[in-house]
Every structure is written in structure tokens, then in C-alpha cells.
Motif scaffolding. Sequence first.
Motif, PDB file in Angstrom:
ATOM      1  N   ALA A 106       6.415   4.979  -2.796  1.00 53.31           N
ATOM      2  CA  ALA A 106       5.827   5.906  -3.770  1.00 53.31           C
ATOM      3  C   ALA A 106       5.310   7.181  -3.106  1.00 53.31           C
ATOM      4  O   ALA A 106       5.001   8.153  -3.789  1.00 53.31           O
ATOM      5  CB  ALA A 106       4.690   5.216  -4.521  1.00 53.31           C
ATOM      6  N   GLY A 107       5.202   7.181  -1.769  1.00 50.54           N
ATOM      7  CA  GLY A 107       4.713   8.353  -1.051  1.00 50.54           C
ATOM      8  C   GLY A 107       3.238   8.617  -1.257  1.00 50.54           C
ATOM      9  O   GLY A 107       2.796   9.763  -1.210  1.00 50.54           O
ATOM     10  N   LEU A 108       2.469   7.550  -1.484  1.00 50.97           N
ATOM     11  CA  LEU A 108       1.042   7.705  -1.769  1.00 50.97           C
ATOM     12  C   LEU A 108       0.239   7.987  -0.501  1.00 50.97           C
ATOM     13  O   LEU A 108       0.396   7.311   0.508  1.00 50.97           O
ATOM     14  CB  LEU A 108       0.503   6.440  -2.433  1.00 50.97           C
ATOM     15  N   THR A 109      -0.625   8.966  -0.586  1.00 51.55           N
ATOM     16  CA  THR A 109      -1.548   9.290   0.495  1.00 51.55           C
ATOM     17  C   THR A 109      -2.912   8.684   0.159  1.00 51.55           C
ATOM     18  O   THR A 109      -3.138   8.217  -0.963  1.00 51.55           O
ATOM     19  CB  THR A 109      -1.704  10.812   0.639  1.00 51.55           C
TER      20      THR A 109
ATOM     21  N   PHE B 222       6.427  -3.661  -9.749  1.00 49.06           N
ATOM     22  CA  PHE B 222       7.304  -2.502  -9.854  1.00 49.06           C
ATOM     23  C   PHE B 222       8.370  -2.421  -8.763  1.00 49.06           C
ATOM     24  O   PHE B 222       9.173  -1.484  -8.751  1.00 49.06           O
ATOM     25  CB  PHE B 222       6.472  -1.208  -9.839  1.00 49.06           C
ATOM     26  N   ALA B 223       8.383  -3.375  -7.846  1.00 50.10           N
ATOM     27  CA  ALA B 223       9.364  -3.436  -6.756  1.00 50.10           C
ATOM     28  C   ALA B 223       9.349  -2.168  -5.884  1.00 50.10           C
ATOM     29  O   ALA B 223      10.388  -1.722  -5.415  1.00 50.10           O
ATOM     30  CB  ALA B 223      10.772  -3.712  -7.294  1.00 50.10           C
ATOM     31  N   ILE B 224       8.168  -1.587  -5.703  1.00 48.50           N
ATOM     32  CA  ILE B 224       8.003  -0.455  -4.793  1.00 48.50           C
ATOM     33  C   ILE B 224       6.792  -0.727  -3.911  1.00 48.50           C
ATOM     34  O   ILE B 224       5.988  -1.608  -4.199  1.00 48.50           O
ATOM     35  CB  ILE B 224       7.810   0.888  -5.524  1.00 48.50           C
ATOM     36  N   THR B 225       6.684   0.037  -2.852  1.00 53.07           N
ATOM     37  CA  THR B 225       5.537  -0.065  -1.956  1.00 53.07           C
ATOM     38  C   THR B 225       4.774   1.259  -1.972  1.00 53.07           C
ATOM     39  O   THR B 225       5.250   2.257  -2.524  1.00 53.07           O
ATOM     40  CB  THR B 225       5.981  -0.347  -0.508  1.00 53.07           C
TER      41      THR B 225
ATOM     42  N   ASP C 297      -3.724  -3.537   1.095  1.00 52.93           N
ATOM     43  CA  ASP C 297      -2.725  -4.612   1.170  1.00 52.93           C
ATOM     44  C   ASP C 297      -2.519  -5.275  -0.191  1.00 52.93           C
ATOM     45  O   ASP C 297      -1.387  -5.550  -0.587  1.00 52.93           O
ATOM     46  CB  ASP C 297      -3.133  -5.667   2.202  1.00 52.93           C
ATOM     47  N   ALA C 298      -3.619  -5.527  -0.902  1.00 53.05           N
ATOM     48  CA  ALA C 298      -3.523  -6.160  -2.220  1.00 53.05           C
ATOM     49  C   ALA C 298      -2.879  -5.216  -3.241  1.00 53.05           C
ATOM     50  O   ALA C 298      -2.079  -5.645  -4.079  1.00 53.05           O
ATOM     51  CB  ALA C 298      -4.899  -6.607  -2.693  1.00 53.05           C
ATOM     52  N   PHE C 299      -3.200  -3.937  -3.178  1.00 49.56           N
ATOM     53  CA  PHE C 299      -2.585  -2.940  -4.053  1.00 49.56           C
ATOM     54  C   PHE C 299      -1.089  -2.875  -3.782  1.00 49.56           C
ATOM     55  O   PHE C 299      -0.267  -2.880  -4.705  1.00 49.56           O
ATOM     56  CB  PHE C 299      -3.247  -1.583  -3.828  1.00 49.56           C
ATOM     57  N   ASN C 300      -0.714  -2.829  -2.522  1.00 50.36           N
ATOM     58  CA  ASN C 300       0.688  -2.779  -2.130  1.00 50.36           C
ATOM     59  C   ASN C 300       1.433  -4.019  -2.632  1.00 50.36           C
ATOM     60  O   ASN C 300       2.543  -3.908  -3.165  1.00 50.36           O
ATOM     61  CB  ASN C 300       0.808  -2.646  -0.614  1.00 50.36           C
ATOM     62  N   ALA C 301       0.832  -5.193  -2.489  1.00 51.30           N
ATOM     63  CA  ALA C 301       1.449  -6.431  -2.968  1.00 51.30           C
ATOM     64  C   ALA C 301       1.626  -6.405  -4.487  1.00 51.30           C
ATOM     65  O   ALA C 301       2.659  -6.857  -5.011  1.00 51.30           O
ATOM     66  CB  ALA C 301       0.609  -7.641  -2.541  1.00 51.30           C
TER      67      ALA C 301
END
Length: 63
Positions: free
Chosen positions: A27-30, A20-23, A10-14
Amino acid sequence: MTIITASWRDAFNASLQAHFAITIGDAGLTDTELSRYADLEPKEAALQFGEDYDLDRVDRGWR
């Protein structure tokens, strides 16, 4: 393998959104890709991810 907690994710996503205005989804991160950054603090991990993929930071404006 580093375990990724929900609070870290959650903190990384925030941080991705703030800098960078992406989630993570955008980014398609697994989990495999996220584990490369999981040993860093979330903000540091997001900034490193942006540097690794040459993303423009929204808080720095256009150059």
C-alpha cells in the motif's frame, strides 16, 4: 502525534493481508499515513483503511 508500536504495526499488517491481500509495503504506507489509524485497534484500522480507499475484501468474494 500517536506513537505506532511494532506490535500494532504487525497486527495491522496481518489484518490488511487477511482482509485485503495487501501489506503495508504494498500500500506504500508511511508512518505519517499509519498515524491516521493508530488510535484504532489494528483490525478496525485495517478495515477502515480498506473502506477509505474502496478496497475489495478477499473474505467477501466478488460482487
